[in-house]
Design an enzyme around this catalytic site. Structure first.
Site, PDB file in Angstrom:
ATOM      1  N   LYS A  20      -0.337  11.325  14.170  1.00 33.32           N
ATOM      2  CA  LYS A  20       1.112  11.307  14.339  1.00 33.32           C
ATOM      3  C   LYS A  20       1.414  12.093  15.656  1.00 33.32           C
ATOM      4  O   LYS A  20       0.714  13.195  15.790  1.00 33.32           O
ATOM      5  CB  LYS A  20       2.236  11.720  13.257  1.00 33.32           C
ATOM      6  CG  LYS A  20       1.881  10.830  11.893  1.00 33.32           C
ATOM      7  CD  LYS A  20       3.026  10.088  11.498  1.00 33.32           C
ATOM      8  CE  LYS A  20       2.742   9.192  10.243  1.00 33.32           C
ATOM      9  NZ  LYS A  20       3.143   7.931  10.482  1.00 33.32           N
ATOM     10  N   HIS A  47      -0.482  -4.205   5.934  1.00 37.60           N
ATOM     11  CA  HIS A  47       0.213  -5.016   6.973  1.00 37.60           C
ATOM     12  C   HIS A  47      -0.864  -4.924   8.245  1.00 37.60           C
ATOM     13  O   HIS A  47      -0.592  -5.820   9.032  1.00 37.60           O
ATOM     14  CB  HIS A  47       1.503  -4.339   7.336  1.00 37.60           C
ATOM     15  CG  HIS A  47       1.662  -3.345   8.087  1.00 37.60           C
ATOM     16  ND1 HIS A  47       1.388  -2.110   7.620  1.00 37.60           N
ATOM     17  CD2 HIS A  47       1.999  -3.097   9.387  1.00 37.60           C
ATOM     18  CE1 HIS A  47       1.562  -1.050   8.623  1.00 37.60           C
ATOM     19  NE2 HIS A  47       1.871  -1.785   9.633  1.00 37.60           N
ATOM     20  N   HIS A  63      -5.595   1.055   6.596  1.00 35.36           N
ATOM     21  CA  HIS A  63      -5.700   0.392   7.815  1.00 35.36           C
ATOM     22  C   HIS A  63      -7.016   0.732   8.575  1.00 35.36           C
ATOM     23  O   HIS A  63      -7.436  -0.419   9.006  1.00 35.36           O
ATOM     24  CB  HIS A  63      -4.443   1.053   8.743  1.00 35.36           C
ATOM     25  CG  HIS A  63      -3.083   0.822   7.987  1.00 35.36           C
ATOM     26  ND1 HIS A  63      -2.705  -0.228   7.185  1.00 35.36           N
ATOM     27  CD2 HIS A  63      -1.974   1.582   8.126  1.00 35.36           C
ATOM     28  CE1 HIS A  63      -1.576   0.009   6.652  1.00 35.36           C
ATOM     29  NE2 HIS A  63      -1.315   0.929   7.374  1.00 35.36           N
ATOM     30  N   LYS A  82      -1.432  -8.412  11.412  1.00 35.47           N
ATOM     31  CA  LYS A  82      -1.334  -8.398  12.912  1.00 35.47           C
ATOM     32  C   LYS A  82      -2.129  -9.487  13.511  1.00 35.47           C
ATOM     33  O   LYS A  82      -3.171  -9.626  13.440  1.00 35.47           O
ATOM     34  CB  LYS A  82      -1.850  -6.937  13.491  1.00 35.47           C
ATOM     35  CG  LYS A  82      -0.790  -5.761  13.042  1.00 35.47           C
ATOM     36  CD  LYS A  82      -0.895  -4.525  13.493  1.00 35.47           C
ATOM     37  CE  LYS A  82      -0.314  -3.293  13.073  1.00 35.47           C
ATOM     38  NZ  LYS A  82       1.119  -3.156  13.287  1.00 35.47           N
ATOM     39  N   GLU A  94      -0.109   7.331  17.058  1.00 29.60           N
ATOM     40  CA  GLU A  94       1.252   7.171  16.893  1.00 29.60           C
ATOM     41  C   GLU A  94       2.037   7.983  17.645  1.00 29.60           C
ATOM     42  O   GLU A  94       1.716   9.450  17.451  1.00 29.60           O
ATOM     43  CB  GLU A  94       1.821   7.074  15.704  1.00 29.60           C
ATOM     44  CG  GLU A  94       1.375   6.075  14.588  1.00 29.60           C
ATOM     45  CD  GLU A  94       1.807   5.835  13.288  1.00 29.60           C
ATOM     46  OE1 GLU A  94       3.033   5.283  12.990  1.00 29.60           O
ATOM     47  OE2 GLU A  94       1.512   6.784  12.609  1.00 29.60           O
ATOM     48  N   LYS A 123       0.748  -1.291  -0.137  1.00 28.45           N
ATOM     49  CA  LYS A 123      -0.002  -0.055  -0.249  1.00 28.45           C
ATOM     50  C   LYS A 123       0.995   1.141  -0.049  1.00 28.45           C
ATOM     51  O   LYS A 123       2.111   1.034   0.335  1.00 28.45           O
ATOM     52  CB  LYS A 123      -1.017  -0.125   1.251  1.00 28.45           C
ATOM     53  CG  LYS A 123      -0.229   0.399   2.560  1.00 28.45           C
ATOM     54  CD  LYS A 123      -1.030   1.100   3.105  1.00 28.45           C
ATOM     55  CE  LYS A 123      -0.431   2.710   3.320  1.00 28.45           C
ATOM     56  NZ  LYS A 123       0.344   3.324   4.404  1.00 28.45           N
ATOM     57  N   ASP A 137      -2.681   8.000   4.102  1.00 28.37           N
ATOM     58  CA  ASP A 137      -1.861   7.069   4.559  1.00 28.37           C
ATOM     59  C   ASP A 137      -2.439   6.096   5.755  1.00 28.37           C
ATOM     60  O   ASP A 137      -1.771   4.936   5.610  1.00 28.37           O
ATOM     61  CB  ASP A 137      -0.771   7.906   5.255  1.00 28.37           C
ATOM     62  CG  ASP A 137       0.528   7.176   5.630  1.00 28.37           C
ATOM     63  OD1 ASP A 137       0.990   6.368   5.080  1.00 28.37           O
ATOM     64  OD2 ASP A 137       0.941   7.222   7.013  1.00 28.37           O
TER      65      ASP A 137
HETATM   66  C1  BG6 Z   1       1.988   2.681   7.416  1.00 30.89           C
HETATM   67  C2  BG6 Z   1       1.920   4.263   7.367  1.00 30.89           C
HETATM   68  O1  BG6 Z   1       1.216   1.892   6.542  1.00 30.89           O
HETATM   69  O2  BG6 Z   1       1.585   2.266   8.756  1.00 30.89           O
HETATM   70  C3  BG6 Z   1       3.040   4.830   8.543  1.00 30.89           C
HETATM   71  O3  BG6 Z   1       2.379   4.592   5.881  1.00 30.89           O
HETATM   72  C4  BG6 Z   1       2.542   4.598   9.854  1.00 30.89           C
HETATM   73  O4  BG6 Z   1       2.879   6.386   8.328  1.00 30.89           O
HETATM   74  C5  BG6 Z   1       2.424   2.781   9.871  1.00 30.89           C
HETATM   75  O5  BG6 Z   1       3.641   4.926  10.634  1.00 30.89           O
HETATM   76  C6  BG6 Z   1       1.919   2.355  11.186  1.00 30.89           C
HETATM   77  O6  BG6 Z   1       2.131   0.999  11.220  1.00 30.89           O
HETATM   78  P1  BG6 Z   1       2.345   0.431  12.874  1.00 30.89           P
HETATM   79  O7  BG6 Z   1       2.254  -1.109  12.391  1.00 30.89           O
HETATM   80  O8  BG6 Z   1       3.527   0.816  13.198  1.00 30.89           O
HETATM   81  O9  BG6 Z   1       0.944   0.872  13.512  1.00 30.89           O
END
Ligand code: BG6
Length: 436
Positions: free
Chosen positions: A288, A127, A189, A131, A165, A97, A184
């Site tokens: 973020k 991804h 997600h 999880k 985050e 992605k 993003d």
């Molecule tokens: C990514 C985004 O797909 O996922 C990032 O591009 C983000 O900006 C990240 O930080 C977050 O993934 P995780 O697994 O750390 O929650």
């Protein structure tokens, strides 16, 4: 890189993920002998593609082509792979992605890739779907008969999905500034988490059945226009602040330029127009540089219809919290009598199913799981073309509404829960973001 540099790079990466165990030198040497490196211009034709093709072992049953590159390179690379004849029936193509930046660019990528690979050969990675705790959502919902009768508008008051985050844009400013939190994180997600929470039970766990149920949710999302976007969306951008006791810079200070309207925080109120969820708000937020690193889904149940306690005083509601990361857990908050004399004092406490306390095994990282699924040929945790396009179609309306409104993002101090307007989004409905 030279081949040696590439091997050293791969070894450092292996060491970093096996921190608790030293690398087995013999195993490493064996693995290293399988790693080749061809330096080439990915968009140019020519000799190098043949050299790359020659690296493939034609006797192996599958070939996996994993493009972890900018999406603008997907089609040019896939065309070169086609010319070099690497797209055989045993090839599987993995795409990271984001697939595009809007519906039309996503379609162009999907069309370009479809010229050389069948849909069943394409593994679009999100991804989050790899999880452990996200997969547990399906087990929790569909292996526990207890939950199903309550999993709808008749018992659920609202659903909150938070992916917070502490990290900033970390050297990805040029990508991120052209993207922002909506593209993003939300388009992929957060919408995937929403789909798994809201979908109907699939007929089976096979990819077709699961993906068909998810897309029905995407198609039922109420679309937003300029007017509803003003009421139901919040855009934020972090200013300087303090995280874990250290001062951090503002988003703007992390960019090469001096101004940007890109959002680093989004909160949304989403409605799903179907029988199961009509009238149940789904509140989504991600940002973020927030005060805590936390991904969780909070299902808030409706209050008891009538309180018999202390002259009808309201009692807390039940909540089911799925903590996706860190401290993976499932917590069901119930009301309990606080022991002791002096009347009935009611306390809300969690039945706490912590992963760390119950499973001492190391569980795979999302990418380990997903790459293993590519090898096994299991597509159910990957996004199908129509899913990606349906998600973009919904998100595109928000982007257009924001473009029309042309309002700058609300600033929030790094290390907080986002702009005040995100709290007001729920306050208007008489609710609050719930923090476990
Ligand atoms: C990514 C985004 O797909 O996922 C990032 O591009 C983000 O900006 C990240 O930080 C977050 O993934 P995780 O697994 O750390 O929650």
């Amino acid at each position: 890189m030279t081949v040696e540099e590439y091997h050293a790079f791969a070894r450092t990466a292996c060491e970093s993920i096996s921190a608790e165990r030293a690398i087995d030198v013999q195993a490493w040497e064996c693995f290293k002998s399988l790693l080749h490196y061809v330096q080439m211009d990915a968009t140019d034709g020519g000799e190098k593609w043949r050299e790359l093709k020659n690296q493939f072992d034609n006797d192996l049953p599958i070939t996996i082509l994993y493009l972890a590159v900018s999406p603008s390179l997907y089609v040019p690379i896939v065309e070169r792979l086609g010319e070099a004849g690497v797209n055989t029936s045993k090839s599987r193509l993995v795409l990271e992605k984001p697939i595009g930046t809007d519906l039309s660019s996503a379609r162009a990528i999907n069309d370009g890739v479809a010229d050389h690979f069948d849909e069943e050969q394409i593994y679009r990675i999100d991804h989050y779907l790899g999880k452990e705790t996200v997969q547990n959502l399906m087990v929790l919902r569909f292996a526990n008969g207890l939950l199903e009768p309550s999993w709808s508008r008749s018992s659920i008051d609202n659903v909150q999905i938070t992916v917070a985050e502490k990290l900033g844009v970390e050297g990805r400013a040029s990508y991120y500034d052209g993207s922002g939190a909506l593209r993003d994180m939300v388009q992929n997600h957060l919408l995937q988490l929403l789909c798994l929470t809201a979908m109907e039970p699939p007929a089976s766990l096979n990819d077709k059945d699961v993906r068909t149920e998810k897309i029905k949710v995407l198609q039922s999302l109420r679309r937003l226009d300029k007017d509803s976007a003003t009421r139901f969306t919040v855009r934020g951008q972090y200013n300087e602040g303090i995280i874990d006791g250290s001062a951090v810079r503002s988003y703007i200070e992390e960019l090469p330029q001096t101004e940007s309207n890109t959002e680093t925080f989004v909160a949304l109120k989403v409605e799903i127009d179907n029988w199961r969820w009509a009238g149940v708000p789904f509140y989504l937020r991600t940002g973020k540089r927030m005060g805590s690193q936390r991904s969780e889904i909070v299902i808030t149940f409706k209050p008891v219809p009538h309180s018999i306690f202390e002259g009808g005083e309201a009692v807390e509601v039940n909540r089911l919290v799925l903590r996706l990361q860190p401290d993976e857990a499932v917590r069901l908050y119930i009301q309990i009598k606080e022991p002791g004399p002096g009347g009935l004092r009611i306390k809300s406490l969690p039945l706490n199913l912590s992963y760390a306390e119950n499973f001492s095994v190391r569980y795979p990282d999302a990418y380990e799981r997903l790459l293993m699924d590519v090898i096994r040929g299991n597509l159910s945790l990957f996004m199908r073309r129509d899913e990606v396009e349906a998600a973009w179609s919904w998100v595109d309306d928000i982007i257009s509404a924001w473009d029309e409104l042309d309002t700058p993002p609300a600033l929030y101090s790094a290390g907080t829960d986002g702009p005040v307007s995100a709290a007001m989004l729920l306050d208007r409905d008489g609710k609050e973001w719930w923090i476990s």
